[in-house]
Design an enzyme around this catalytic site. Structure first.
Site, PDB file in Angstrom:
ATOM      1  N   CYS A 159      15.409  76.764 -24.755  1.00 35.94           N
ATOM      2  CA  CYS A 159      14.136  76.091 -24.533  1.00 35.94           C
ATOM      3  C   CYS A 159      14.398  74.619 -24.235  1.00 35.94           C
ATOM      4  O   CYS A 159      15.203  73.996 -24.931  1.00 35.94           O
ATOM      5  CB  CYS A 159      13.261  76.246 -25.777  1.00 35.94           C
ATOM      6  N   HIS A 175       4.298  78.631 -26.761  1.00 37.46           N
ATOM      7  CA  HIS A 175       4.174  77.165 -26.742  1.00 37.46           C
ATOM      8  C   HIS A 175       2.706  76.736 -26.829  1.00 37.46           C
ATOM      9  O   HIS A 175       2.404  75.680 -27.379  1.00 37.46           O
ATOM     10  CB  HIS A 175       4.776  76.593 -25.455  1.00 37.46           C
ATOM     11  N   HIS A 226       7.522  83.807 -24.602  1.00 31.48           N
ATOM     12  CA  HIS A 226       8.092  82.524 -25.018  1.00 31.48           C
ATOM     13  C   HIS A 226       7.184  81.368 -24.579  1.00 31.48           C
ATOM     14  O   HIS A 226       6.849  80.488 -25.377  1.00 31.48           O
ATOM     15  CB  HIS A 226       9.503  82.381 -24.435  1.00 31.48           C
ATOM     16  N   GLU A 227       6.776  81.407 -23.297  1.00 33.26           N
ATOM     17  CA  GLU A 227       5.958  80.296 -22.778  1.00 33.26           C
ATOM     18  C   GLU A 227       4.573  80.285 -23.422  1.00 33.26           C
ATOM     19  O   GLU A 227       4.060  79.221 -23.760  1.00 33.26           O
ATOM     20  CB  GLU A 227       5.844  80.369 -21.248  1.00 33.26           C
TER      21      GLU A 227
HETATM   22 NI    NI Z   1      10.363  76.899 -24.443  1.00 30.69          NI
END
Ligand code: NI
Length: 175
Positions: A99, A145, A141-142
């Site tokens: 990341c 965020h 994953h995104e």
């Molecule tokens: Ni990330």
């Protein structure tokens, strides 16, 4: 990691036609490409709004997929606004993640292997896709965020949080 914007819930985008969004996306795409990343979320460039970009090229997909299978495992560069994820199966898969907000590290993260996601494109049109493999991983994953979650918070085995410079010891073993 540690900046408050990365730990908060990002705001829903109400005006998809805002020209500032297009500028932000251009910046994000350049940042992602510079860093050789597969995705980026707006909070990572200090914009607490629900926007992510990602790509899932065939080079990152599981080897040996047929053309039909590869369809769900890959995605060209995508802008996704106000995304929602639906988990389609209980099956989880592990994979190494990195990341831009956690530089120099890699971690082994188990995530649902089969999802559907929905959102809006930069043109305001709805996007709905099924994703598997790396494609499913990068989207999750995104989107994490946007809820203030970084991948180490998803890890169950912190012995597999390692320096990028040590990945050679692991990659062969878990290939
Ligand atoms: Ni990330």
């Amino acid at each position: 990691m540690g900046h408050p914007v990365l730990g908060q819930r990002a705001e829903q985008i109400t005006d998809v036609t805002d020209p500032e969004l297009r500028r932000l996306v251009e910046d994000m795409v350049m940042t992602m490409i510079d860093a050789n990343g597969a995705g980026l979320a707006a909070p990572q460039v200090h914009e607490p709004i629900r926007l992510v970009i990602f790509q899932a090229p065939i080079s990152r997909a599981d080897p040996g997929l047929s053309e039909a299978e590869a369809y769900d495992h890959t995605a060209s560069l995508t802008v996704l606004i106000n995304p929602e994820i639906e988990i389609l199966s209980d099956e989880k898969e592990g994979g190494w993640e990195g990341c831009l907000s956690v530089p120099g590290l890699r971690g082994w993260v188990e995530r649902p292997a089969h999802i559907r996601y929905r959102g809006l494109g930069l043109d305001g049109k709805p996007i709905e896709r099924v994703a598997k493999g790396f494609h499913a991983r990068v989207v999750q994953h995104e989107c994490d965020h946007l809820d203030g979650i970084l991948y180490p918070q998803r890890m169950t085995d912190l012995t597999k949080l390692i320096f990028e410079s040590e990945t050679k010891h692991w990659l062969e073993q878990n290939a």
